[in-house]
Enzyme design. Structure first.
Site, short mmCIF file in Angstrom:
data_model
loop_
_atom_site.label_atom_id
_atom_site.label_comp_id
_atom_site.label_asym_id
_atom_site.label_seq_id
_atom_site.Cartn_x
_atom_site.Cartn_y
_atom_site.Cartn_z
N ASP A 29 -32.95 123.62 117.27
CA ASP A 29 -33.50 122.43 117.05
C ASP A 29 -34.48 122.14 116.33
O ASP A 29 -35.79 122.56 116.67
CB ASP A 29 -33.29 121.40 118.30
CG ASP A 29 -33.19 120.06 118.16
OD1 ASP A 29 -32.30 119.31 117.68
OD2 ASP A 29 -34.53 119.52 118.08
N LEU A 30 -34.56 121.44 115.11
CA LEU A 30 -35.83 121.01 114.37
C LEU A 30 -36.50 119.96 115.07
O LEU A 30 -36.14 119.00 115.53
CB LEU A 30 -35.60 120.73 113.00
CG LEU A 30 -34.86 121.82 112.14
CD1 LEU A 30 -34.59 121.43 110.67
CD2 LEU A 30 -35.41 123.15 112.15
N ASP A 35 -29.42 118.28 112.61
CA ASP A 35 -30.97 119.55 112.40
C ASP A 35 -30.63 120.72 113.65
O ASP A 35 -31.72 121.11 113.77
CB ASP A 35 -32.17 118.69 112.41
CG ASP A 35 -32.15 118.19 113.88
OD1 ASP A 35 -31.35 117.80 114.63
OD2 ASP A 35 -33.37 117.99 114.37
#
Length: 410
Positions: A265-266, A308
């Site tokens: 996960d960004l 994302d």
């Protein structure tokens, strides 16, 4: 002013690099598309072999029976035995190509084998007008009729692949046409003219069918590939990830190796969208995907799950050195996005990541379980973003508090 010039220059370089990478990606897509079309051609050609066995051996047997007494028996028997052997070899090729994975992996080679075997059959029929023609005009006309019928049936079977159809038909057309046209018998001469028209018609019909087949095959292959790739980043999507992960698990079971699945996960991606706009967010995702593609190897896959969130699959992990192998891969993944990313003119952002990792067979034995465990490990580490010492975590830690729902981008 200097800063503006440097930023402009950086944007120009980035833009030029993006265009070059786009051309390379397009070339790769065309190559993959050609491989899919070759697989379709090989599949259709090879699947016609069982029917072609009966359609070739039975007419050969009938013709050999009719020509007995007019053609030397040893030559006739040798020719018939060769026809049976050639068709049997084609059956062996068809049987060997039956696993779909084997055909798909080496489609061009199987297509070449099918075409070479077709040429051998065509040349085998073409031998008759050259060396084993009967003395009776009626029998010669019968032989020409049988060869024409066999060529027509063969071309119909191979019509989806024009090269195969022509390789099957042309040898007989080259040997039988001139023989009939040069015959002193008017009936045979007339048959020669008809044969020329007949073979020309077969060639034209094959060309049109082949063109239609190629177009349909390309459309199907393109639609299938599009369904397996994320349109924004051109990374494999969730469906492609599932296929690749299940294949990897099957190989790992056979070879006794491990597999790692990372759920990424960004960090602070929502802030990028809120500050710079959604176009900037899309640009960020495309650039991150590009960098990851360059950083990963053949035994490593990264897919976009949505938003994302991404997943990484790493194969061929030695159980005795798993941690060292994974650390090296994750370092490459992190370094790839370690420098600022241009999201628009004069706009650069830095991005962080959080990743949970699950391993086969330690954390799970099927694809869904591994993804769930990796997702849970990512959430646990996300809650400690302010105090953690590294951006990834192996497995779900039992000492953690029960999972609480968190927004996807805290």
């Amino acid at each position: 002013m200097t800063d503006q010039i440097q930023a402009s220059g950086s944007f120009t370089v980035t833009h030029a690099t993006a265009k070059a990478e786009s051309r390379i990606a397009a070339a790769k897509r065309r190559m993959l598309l050609n491989e899919d079309v070759a697989a379709d051609l090989a599949r259709v050609s090879l699947n016609s072999i069982p029917v072609g066995f009966a359609g070739g051996v039975i007419p050969a047997a009938v013709l050999a029976w009719v020509l007995r007494g007019q053609v030397p028996a040893p030559a006739l028997l040798l020719w018939f035995a060769w026809m049976v052997l050639a068709h049997s070899a084609r059956l062996a090729i068809w049987f060997a190509s039956r696993p779909e994975a084997k055909l798909q992996e080496h489609a061009g080679l199987w297509l070449l084998r099918a075409r070479v075997s077709v040429l051998i059959l065509g040349a085998s029929w073409a031998v008759l007008p050259l060396f084993m023609f009967p003395t009776s005009p009626l029998d010669e006309l019968f032989m020409a009729t049988v060869i024409a019928a066999v060529c027509g049936a063969g071309v119909a079977q191979q019509s989806s692949d024009a090269p195969s159809a022509l390789l099957y038909m042309l040898p007989s057309a080259i040997t039988m046409g001139p023989r009939l046209l040069l015959s002193p018998e008017p009936v045979l001469q007339a048959a020669g003219y008809l044969a020329v028209l007949y073979f020309a018609y077969l060639a034209l019909a094959t060309r049109r069918i082949y063109a239609s087949f190629l177009e349909l095959s390309r459309l199907r292959a393109n639609a299938e590939r599009q369904s397996l790739y994320d349109p924004l980043t051109r990374l494999p999507n969730r469906s492609a990830l599932s296929l690749r992960l299940n294949d990897a698990l099957a190989r790992a079971k056979r070879e006794g190796t491990e597999i790692a699945v990372g759920y990424v996960d960004l960090d602070d991606f929502k802030r990028v969208n809120d500050t710079h706009g959604h176009d900037a967010g899309d640009a960020l995702l495309r650039e991150v995907a590009r960098r990851w593609r360059d950083a990963l190897r053949e035994t490593e896959l990264i897919a976009r799950l949505g938003g994302d969130e991404f997943a990484i699959v790493i194969e061929n992990i030695d159980p005795d050195s798993a941690l060292g192998q994974l650390t090296a891969v994750f370092d490459r993944v992190h370094q790839a996005v370690g420098t600022p990313i241009s999201v628009a003119l004069n706009q650069f952002v830095e991005i962080g990541m959080t990743m949970g990792v699950a391993r086969y067979p330690i954390d799970g034995t099927d694809a869904d379980m591994l993804l769930r465990q990796a997702d849970e490990a990512m959430y646990q580490l996300k809650r400690q973003k302010a105090t953690r010492t590294r951006w990834w975590q192996l497995g779900v830690k039992e000492t953690q508090a029960p999972r609480q729902e968190l927004p996807r981008d805290p």
